[in-house]
Design an enzyme around this catalytic site. Sequence first.
Site, PDB file in Angstrom:
ATOM      1  N   GLY A 127       0.811  -1.216   0.000  1.00  0.00           N
ATOM      2  CA  GLY A 127       0.000   0.000   0.000  1.00  0.00           C
ATOM      3  C   GLY A 127       0.842   1.262   0.000  1.00  0.00           C
ATOM      4  O   GLY A 127       2.068   1.230  -0.037  1.00  0.00           O
ATOM      5  N   TRP A 175      -8.343  -1.340   6.078  1.00  0.00           N
ATOM      6  CA  TRP A 175      -9.490  -1.087   5.188  1.00  0.00           C
ATOM      7  C   TRP A 175      -9.700   0.418   5.241  1.00  0.00           C
ATOM      8  O   TRP A 175     -10.094   0.974   6.262  1.00  0.00           O
ATOM      9  CB  TRP A 175     -10.724  -1.829   5.690  1.00  0.00           C
ATOM     10  CG  TRP A 175     -11.981  -1.580   4.923  1.00  0.00           C
ATOM     11  CD1 TRP A 175     -12.592  -0.375   4.712  1.00  0.00           C
ATOM     12  CD2 TRP A 175     -12.798  -2.551   4.250  1.00  0.00           C
ATOM     13  NE1 TRP A 175     -13.731  -0.516   3.973  1.00  0.00           N
ATOM     14  CE2 TRP A 175     -13.886  -1.856   3.667  1.00  0.00           C
ATOM     15  CE3 TRP A 175     -12.721  -3.928   4.095  1.00  0.00           C
ATOM     16  CZ2 TRP A 175     -14.886  -2.499   2.941  1.00  0.00           C
ATOM     17  CZ3 TRP A 175     -13.717  -4.572   3.374  1.00  0.00           C
ATOM     18  CH2 TRP A 175     -14.788  -3.874   2.806  1.00  0.00           C
ATOM     19  N   THR A 176      -9.429   1.116   4.146  1.00  0.00           N
ATOM     20  CA  THR A 176      -9.509   2.582   4.137  1.00  0.00           C
ATOM     21  C   THR A 176     -10.656   3.114   3.282  1.00  0.00           C
ATOM     22  O   THR A 176     -10.779   4.338   3.122  1.00  0.00           O
ATOM     23  CB  THR A 176      -8.193   3.184   3.630  1.00  0.00           C
ATOM     24  OG1 THR A 176      -7.891   2.673   2.328  1.00  0.00           O
ATOM     25  CG2 THR A 176      -7.042   2.850   4.586  1.00  0.00           C
ATOM     26  N   THR A 192      -6.071   6.424  12.899  1.00  0.00           N
ATOM     27  CA  THR A 192      -6.633   7.493  12.077  1.00  0.00           C
ATOM     28  C   THR A 192      -7.324   8.572  12.894  1.00  0.00           C
ATOM     29  O   THR A 192      -7.763   8.337  14.024  1.00  0.00           O
ATOM     30  CB  THR A 192      -7.660   6.885  11.098  1.00  0.00           C
ATOM     31  OG1 THR A 192      -8.335   7.926  10.370  1.00  0.00           O
ATOM     32  CG2 THR A 192      -8.713   6.081  11.846  1.00  0.00           C
ATOM     33  N   ASP A 193      -7.451   9.746  12.287  1.00  0.00           N
ATOM     34  CA  ASP A 193      -8.208  10.844  12.881  1.00  0.00           C
ATOM     35  C   ASP A 193      -9.698  10.520  12.984  1.00  0.00           C
ATOM     36  O   ASP A 193     -10.424  11.137  13.766  1.00  0.00           O
ATOM     37  CB  ASP A 193      -8.015  12.131  12.060  1.00  0.00           C
ATOM     38  CG  ASP A 193      -8.407  11.978  10.601  1.00  0.00           C
ATOM     39  OD1 ASP A 193      -8.116  10.918  10.002  1.00  0.00           O
ATOM     40  OD2 ASP A 193      -8.983  12.928  10.027  1.00  0.00           O
ATOM     41  N   TYR A 206     -15.966   2.950   9.527  1.00  0.00           N
ATOM     42  CA  TYR A 206     -14.511   2.929   9.388  1.00  0.00           C
ATOM     43  C   TYR A 206     -13.835   3.384  10.679  1.00  0.00           C
ATOM     44  O   TYR A 206     -12.944   2.710  11.212  1.00  0.00           O
ATOM     45  CB  TYR A 206     -14.097   3.834   8.225  1.00  0.00           C
ATOM     46  CG  TYR A 206     -12.629   4.167   8.206  1.00  0.00           C
ATOM     47  CD1 TYR A 206     -11.667   3.191   7.929  1.00  0.00           C
ATOM     48  CD2 TYR A 206     -12.191   5.467   8.465  1.00  0.00           C
ATOM     49  CE1 TYR A 206     -10.309   3.513   7.921  1.00  0.00           C
ATOM     50  CE2 TYR A 206     -10.849   5.794   8.450  1.00  0.00           C
ATOM     51  CZ  TYR A 206      -9.906   4.802   8.175  1.00  0.00           C
ATOM     52  OH  TYR A 206      -8.569   5.123   8.178  1.00  0.00           O
ATOM     53  N   TRP A 215      -5.223  12.074   6.395  1.00  0.00           N
ATOM     54  CA  TRP A 215      -5.163  12.648   5.048  1.00  0.00           C
ATOM     55  C   TRP A 215      -3.878  12.242   4.318  1.00  0.00           C
ATOM     56  O   TRP A 215      -3.145  13.077   3.790  1.00  0.00           O
ATOM     57  CB  TRP A 215      -5.276  14.171   5.128  1.00  0.00           C
ATOM     58  CG  TRP A 215      -6.621  14.698   5.520  1.00  0.00           C
ATOM     59  CD1 TRP A 215      -7.550  14.075   6.317  1.00  0.00           C
ATOM     60  CD2 TRP A 215      -7.192  15.960   5.164  1.00  0.00           C
ATOM     61  NE1 TRP A 215      -8.649  14.877   6.486  1.00  0.00           N
ATOM     62  CE2 TRP A 215      -8.462  16.052   5.789  1.00  0.00           C
ATOM     63  CE3 TRP A 215      -6.740  17.029   4.410  1.00  0.00           C
ATOM     64  CZ2 TRP A 215      -9.295  17.155   5.648  1.00  0.00           C
ATOM     65  CZ3 TRP A 215      -7.563  18.152   4.274  1.00  0.00           C
ATOM     66  CH2 TRP A 215      -8.829  18.212   4.876  1.00  0.00           C
TER      67      TRP A 215
END
Length: 301
Positions: A14, A72-73, A112-113, A136, A161
């Site tokens: 990735g 998983w994004t 993540t944020d 998510y 981001w």
Amino acid sequence: MSEPIHWLVVGARGQLGSALAEALRPSARPTQLTLAGRAELDLGSARAGEQLREWAHSRGHGPLVVLNAAAWTDVDGAEADPDGASAVNERGPALLAAECARLDATLIQVSTDYVFPGVASQPYEVHDPVGPATVYGATKEAGERAVRAVLARHYIVRTAWLYGAGGGNFVRTIAALRHRRATMEVVDDQRGSPTWTADLAEGLVALARSAAPYGTYHCAGAGEASWYELARAVFEEVGADPGRVRPCGSDRFPRPAPRPSYSVLSGRSWEAAGLPAQPCWRDALRSAFRVHRSALDTPHG
């Protein structure tokens, strides 16, 4: 002399995994670096634990560090397939943490944020209350809890981001769209921390080699921007007229999963641990285009 670290990068194909491989190759001999894509280590398979133990046993002596860049994004896709998202974002990290505990390895889990509600008015600190508003975000936050529950030797690093030289991301998409649209609308009511994957990768490697206390950290581009401001900056970097980018509200682009209106991450905990500060997002974007212009300016797919 301390023994060399043996590295395992999970999700190595990735955007972030590729950047981690580039950051590690100059200092790690081939026998000290294992790059595992899904074909080599599928966290959802029954053999994942056995594969991890095989890797550890083949490494011999020396500290073991697992960098989990697999995730998983697909934020909207997670709304439609919560179990699929949970398999990668929650059960996968839980498995890694359990195996790392057995192997006496250190795990760096990237988060993540989106674990926050996304309605703040100032940058989120690591100890601010979480409250994900999407599937998510909920699966990533569950992954954090799973790691904390079973493994003391862990670092959870929240970022935001991300854009890299490969794969699909906002920066590459905007650069490509300038050829197809005379003007474009980009939302100006969502603010976050644009982060160049190479900078994050270097930060994660520095963290693994540091004496920073185990726990949770934020590592993202310094400063803040809206998607509109980031798009204008991309136009500037490719020599296009930023006036072609027009601001709009999120209501112009309704999505299955709500996006955070404000999810800027504070780097205070990171710098307090003596780790190198991330560059300002605008400086990082300029540097990224200077070094990887051809890749960033090539349409994905």
